[in-house]
Write a protein that holds these residues in place. Structure first.
Motif, PDB file in Angstrom:
ATOM      1  N   TYR A   1      47.449  23.962  26.519  1.00 11.61           N
ATOM      2  CA  TYR A   1      47.421  23.004  27.620  1.00 11.61           C
ATOM      3  C   TYR A   1      46.068  22.308  27.618  1.00 11.61           C
ATOM      4  O   TYR A   1      45.028  22.960  27.711  1.00 11.61           O
ATOM      5  N   PHE A   2      46.085  20.987  27.492  1.00 12.45           N
ATOM      6  CA  PHE A   2      44.864  20.186  27.458  1.00 12.45           C
ATOM      7  C   PHE A   2      44.457  19.867  28.894  1.00 12.45           C
ATOM      8  O   PHE A   2      45.125  19.097  29.580  1.00 12.45           O
ATOM      9  N   GLN A   3      43.379  20.492  29.344  1.00  8.32           N
ATOM     10  CA  GLN A   3      42.911  20.361  30.730  1.00  8.32           C
ATOM     11  C   GLN A   3      41.625  19.547  30.768  1.00  8.32           C
ATOM     12  O   GLN A   3      40.588  20.019  30.346  1.00  8.32           O
ATOM     13  N   LEU A   4      41.743  18.313  31.234  1.00 11.81           N
ATOM     14  CA  LEU A   4      40.579  17.452  31.390  1.00 11.81           C
ATOM     15  C   LEU A   4      40.523  16.939  32.817  1.00 11.81           C
ATOM     16  O   LEU A   4      41.561  16.785  33.474  1.00 11.81           O
ATOM     17  N   ALA A   5      39.325  16.636  33.289  1.00 14.05           N
ATOM     18  CA  ALA A   5      39.166  16.051  34.616  1.00 14.05           C
ATOM     19  C   ALA A   5      39.828  14.674  34.625  1.00 14.05           C
ATOM     20  O   ALA A   5      39.912  13.994  33.593  1.00 14.05           O
ATOM     21  N   PHE A   6      40.283  14.250  35.786  1.00 14.13           N
ATOM     22  CA  PHE A   6      40.960  12.966  35.915  1.00 14.13           C
ATOM     23  C   PHE A   6      40.091  11.819  35.397  1.00 14.13           C
ATOM     24  O   PHE A   6      40.579  10.940  34.674  1.00 14.13           O
ATOM     25  N   ASP A   7      38.814  11.814  35.735  1.00 13.19           N
ATOM     26  CA  ASP A   7      37.915  10.734  35.287  1.00 13.19           C
ATOM     27  C   ASP A   7      37.860  10.644  33.762  1.00 13.19           C
ATOM     28  O   ASP A   7      37.795   9.555  33.199  1.00 13.19           O
ATOM     29  N   GLU A   8      37.885  11.780  33.093  1.00 13.31           N
ATOM     30  CA  GLU A   8      37.858  11.785  31.623  1.00 13.31           C
ATOM     31  C   GLU A   8      39.180  11.261  31.054  1.00 13.31           C
ATOM     32  O   GLU A   8      39.177  10.532  30.062  1.00 13.31           O
ATOM     33  N   THR A   9      40.303  11.609  31.671  1.00 10.28           N
ATOM     34  CA  THR A   9      41.577  11.079  31.171  1.00 10.28           C
ATOM     35  C   THR A   9      41.625   9.566  31.349  1.00 10.28           C
ATOM     36  O   THR A   9      42.133   8.866  30.473  1.00 10.28           O
TER      37      THR A   9
ATOM     38  N   VAL B   1      49.878   0.599  31.829  1.00  7.22           N
ATOM     39  CA  VAL B   1      49.746   1.640  32.846  1.00  7.22           C
ATOM     40  C   VAL B   1      48.315   1.651  33.367  1.00  7.22           C
ATOM     41  O   VAL B   1      47.381   1.854  32.604  1.00  7.22           O
ATOM     42  N   ASP B   2      48.165   1.433  34.685  1.00  5.32           N
ATOM     43  CA  ASP B   2      46.814   1.382  35.261  1.00  5.32           C
ATOM     44  C   ASP B   2      46.378   2.750  35.792  1.00  5.32           C
ATOM     45  O   ASP B   2      47.144   3.722  35.784  1.00  5.32           O
ATOM     46  N   ALA B   3      45.142   2.816  36.282  1.00  8.21           N
ATOM     47  CA  ALA B   3      44.555   4.070  36.754  1.00  8.21           C
ATOM     48  C   ALA B   3      45.328   4.658  37.932  1.00  8.21           C
ATOM     49  O   ALA B   3      45.448   5.884  38.052  1.00  8.21           O
ATOM     50  N   GLU B   4      45.847   3.826  38.805  1.00  3.90           N
ATOM     51  CA  GLU B   4      46.616   4.328  39.953  1.00  3.90           C
ATOM     52  C   GLU B   4      47.902   5.023  39.501  1.00  3.90           C
ATOM     53  O   GLU B   4      48.267   6.067  40.044  1.00  3.90           O
TER      54      GLU B   4
ATOM     55  N   TRP C   1      50.551  10.533  38.057  1.00  2.53           N
ATOM     56  CA  TRP C   1      51.053  11.451  37.042  1.00  2.53           C
ATOM     57  C   TRP C   1      50.192  12.692  36.873  1.00  2.53           C
ATOM     58  O   TRP C   1      50.645  13.707  36.370  1.00  2.53           O
ATOM     59  N   TYR C   2      48.912  12.570  37.224  1.00  5.88           N
ATOM     60  CA  TYR C   2      47.927  13.605  36.909  1.00  5.88           C
ATOM     61  C   TYR C   2      48.251  14.933  37.596  1.00  5.88           C
ATOM     62  O   TYR C   2      48.510  14.983  38.788  1.00  5.88           O
ATOM     63  N   GLN C   3      48.220  15.999  36.807  1.00  2.54           N
ATOM     64  CA  GLN C   3      48.390  17.363  37.306  1.00  2.54           C
ATOM     65  C   GLN C   3      47.147  18.156  36.917  1.00  2.54           C
ATOM     66  O   GLN C   3      46.800  18.222  35.743  1.00  2.54           O
ATOM     67  N   PRO C   4      46.450  18.757  37.891  1.00  4.00           N
ATOM     68  CA  PRO C   4      45.186  19.427  37.576  1.00  4.00           C
ATOM     69  C   PRO C   4      45.295  20.652  36.669  1.00  4.00           C
ATOM     70  O   PRO C   4      44.428  20.909  35.866  1.00  4.00           O
ATOM     71  N   CYS C   5      46.357  21.427  36.769  1.00  9.08           N
ATOM     72  CA  CYS C   5      46.491  22.613  35.913  1.00  9.08           C
ATOM     73  C   CYS C   5      47.958  23.041  35.906  1.00  9.08           C
ATOM     74  O   CYS C   5      48.363  23.915  36.656  1.00  9.08           O
ATOM     75  N   ASP C   6      48.731  22.421  35.037  1.00  8.88           N
ATOM     76  CA  ASP C   6      50.184  22.554  35.020  1.00  8.88           C
ATOM     77  C   ASP C   6      50.631  23.541  33.940  1.00  8.88           C
ATOM     78  O   ASP C   6      51.372  23.195  33.040  1.00  8.88           O
ATOM     79  N   LEU C   7      50.162  24.764  34.030  1.00 10.80           N
ATOM     80  CA  LEU C   7      50.455  25.764  33.011  1.00 10.80           C
ATOM     81  C   LEU C   7      51.903  26.240  33.077  1.00 10.80           C
ATOM     82  O   LEU C   7      52.515  26.251  34.145  1.00 10.80           O
TER      83      LEU C   7
END
Length: 181
Positions: free
Chosen positions: A106-114, A127-130, A135-141
């Motif tokens: 699972y590739f876990q990066l902070a939202f700002d880095e993605t 696809v914009d930042a919003e 879509w962003y999931q902080p830790c979707d293991l």
């Protein structure tokens, strides 16, 4: 069961822009022929042109494609966001059914880095930042045994070497039976 003791299944999951596709591409380049790279986005967005939703046909198609490749002696790199509530059951069944060695990352990066990485991709024009935030999931293991987290400190080379090392059992560092060129 699917595959056999010699087949390898690599599951690369994580948020958009986290490095999954780049890792899959580099794995294929280093290992060579005999790798089926199954991209969630290609099967869902390009082949079927469908939205990502629970119960959608792409879920079964991804599962069947991976099983077909494994059953025909290919190693499989399965790559995508694969949001757990939508794809988790299918992935856990596939992982449990695989007869060979499986690596789940699972590739876990902070939202700002993605967002920073996403800005360098062609998809950023569509696809914009919003949308990315939605879509962003902080830790979707998945919660499967041996699942590993790849964080932003892992370079591409580190990540690829880690996957190859995890799935290799011969002294020479090669995968057991890649199809010859």
């Amino acid at each position: 069961m699917t595959g056999d003791a010699t087949t390898r299944l690599v599951v690369l999951r994580g948020n958009s822009g986290s490095g999954k596709s780049t890792t899959a591409q580099e794995l294929r380049k280093r290992i060579g022929r005999g790798i089926a790279w199954i991209e969630q986005d290609y099967l869902r967005r390009i082949l079927l042109r469908e939205h990502d939703r629970p119960g959608a046909p792409n879920i079964g198609l991804i599962d069947q494609t991976a099983r077909y490749a494994l059953d025909h002696g290919y190693h499989v790199v399965l790559e995508g966001i694969f949001y757990n509530p939508t794809y988790g059951d299918m992935l856990r069944r596939l992982i449990a059914d695989h007869a060979g060695v499986t690596g789940v990352y699972y590739f876990q990066l902070a939202f700002d880095e993605t967002i920073r990485r996403h800005a360098t991709r062609e998809l950023a024009k569509v696809v914009d930042a919003e949308q990315m935030r939605d879509w962003y999931q902080p830790c979707d293991l998945l919660g499967v045994p041996g699942e590993q987290v790849i964080d932003s400190s892992s370079t591409l080379d580190d990540t690829v070497e880690r996957v190859i090392r995890d799935l290799t059992w011969t002294a020479g560092g090669s995968v057991a039976h890649p199809v010859e060129d």
